[in-house]
Write an enzyme that holds these catalytic residues in place. Structure first.
Site, PDB file in Angstrom:
ATOM      1  N   ILE A   1      19.985   3.588 -13.286  1.00 59.01           N
ATOM      2  CA  ILE A   1      21.047   4.529 -13.870  1.00 59.01           C
ATOM      3  C   ILE A   1      21.139   5.594 -12.924  1.00 59.01           C
ATOM      4  CG2 ILE A   1      21.596   5.518 -15.952  1.00 59.01           C
ATOM      5  CD1 ILE A   1      20.091   3.267 -17.396  1.00 59.01           C
TER       6      ILE A   1
ATOM      7  N   GLU B   1      14.267   4.315 -15.855  1.00 61.05           N
ATOM      8  CA  GLU B   1      15.727   4.027 -16.102  1.00 61.05           C
ATOM      9  C   GLU B   1      16.138   2.835 -15.061  1.00 61.05           C
ATOM     10  OE1 GLU B   1      15.655   7.888 -13.600  1.00 61.05           O
ATOM     11  OE2 GLU B   1      14.588   6.946 -15.194  1.00 61.05           O
TER      12      GLU B   1
END
Length: 298
Positions: free
Chosen positions: A177, A219
């Site tokens: 991300i 992430e």
């Protein structure tokens, strides 16, 4: 046998698939229980709104917004239409659905509205079985409900054995991300967790029954895509990137949007688990260096 009006109402209210109606002005007049379950939006939130409202705007398989309401198209040409789209769930993630829209006419064959039947095609039954197996093996990431790093290691080893034994190809999608620290710093870790969950849900709901997605850590996520060559792997990665880019998480009045960078690679005969992951990771960082929100294949 003639069914009463109440009986008809009970039948459509308890359909497995979502059903809703609009009038001539594209105002939603009915939203059944299955539509609530699939979308996350209650009847009270939807009835009385326009089908063109932002809550119901869909995206196609390439992640492009579909601005024209499918029901309006059916009302214009008087024909039934069927398509596969990605519906935005109230929690933010996208759900693949099959939608069938039909015009509604009065006794004089004048179009007075339209209906839409929505079927969730996100392999929920297959995903439920996956979760049960993962829970038993203690390989589940508690936050995202995807497989954890131990699970990913196990799955890649099995796919490598299958490739060397049968020649069945597979690919790796390594996701990260973009600017996730900024989300945590701006909105707090609770919202960051919501973003992680929304990305995980999007990956999971868009998967085939025999593909797997797991959380590598932080992430970062990894997809293990079976029986695929490089062009198909790149196409899949691009579609997932666009779907996530076109979605958002609601936090109060804020629409929190994120993008992902991806490294994509297909197994070769000399690969080990370590070389495969390292190559995908290197390609991921090439995507980061190229400006993020893109995919690098190699």
């Amino acid at each position: 046998m003639i069914l009463s009006t109440d009986s008809f109402e009970k039948i459509i209210e308890n359909l497995h698939d979502g059903l809703y109606f609009v009038d001539q002005d594209l105002v939603i007049t009915y939203w059944n229980k299955a539509a609530e379950r699939i979308s996350g939006y209650s009847s009270q939130e939807i009835v009385g709104t326009l089908c063109t409202d932002s809550a119901l705007i869909n995206v196609d398989s390439e992640g492009n917004y579909i601005r024209t309401c499918p029901l309006a198209v059916a009302m214009d040409d008087g024909k039934m239409h069927e398509s596969e789209l990605y519906l935005r769930h109230k929690k933010g993630h996208r759900i693949p659905v099959n939608i069938k829209v039909s015009p509604l006419t009065d006794d004089n064959d004048c179009v007075v509205g339209a209906s839409a039947l929505i079927a969730d095609i996100s392999n929920q039954a297959a995903n439920t079985l996956k979760l049960k197996e993962l829970e038993k093996l203690a390989l589940l990431d508690n936050l995202t409900q995807l497989g954890n790093r131990n699970f990913i290691d196990k799955e890649i080893k099995e796919r490598l054995c299958e490739f060397k034994r049968k020649g069945t190809p597979f690919g790796i999608l390594f996701f990260d991300i973009d600017n996730f620290k900024r989300v945590n710093d701006t909105y707090g870790h609770d919202v960051g967790d919501k973003v992680l969950k929304f990305v995980a849900d999007t990956l999971s709901s868009s998967s085939r029954p025999f593909d797997f997605y797991g959380r590598w850590g932080g992430e970062e996520f990894i997809g293990i895509i079976r029986n695929i060559e490089q062009p198909g792997l790149e196409q899949l990665g691009c579609r997932l990137r666009r779907i996530i880019e076109s979605s958002h998480v609601l936090e109060g009045d804020n629409k929190i949007r994120v993008t992902i960078s991806i490294g994509a690679t297909v197994v070769n005969i000399t690969d080990t688990e370590k070389t495969l992951i390292k190559r995908a990771d290197t390609l991921l960082y090439q995507s980061k260096d190229s400006g993020r929100n893109c995919i690098t294949v190699g």
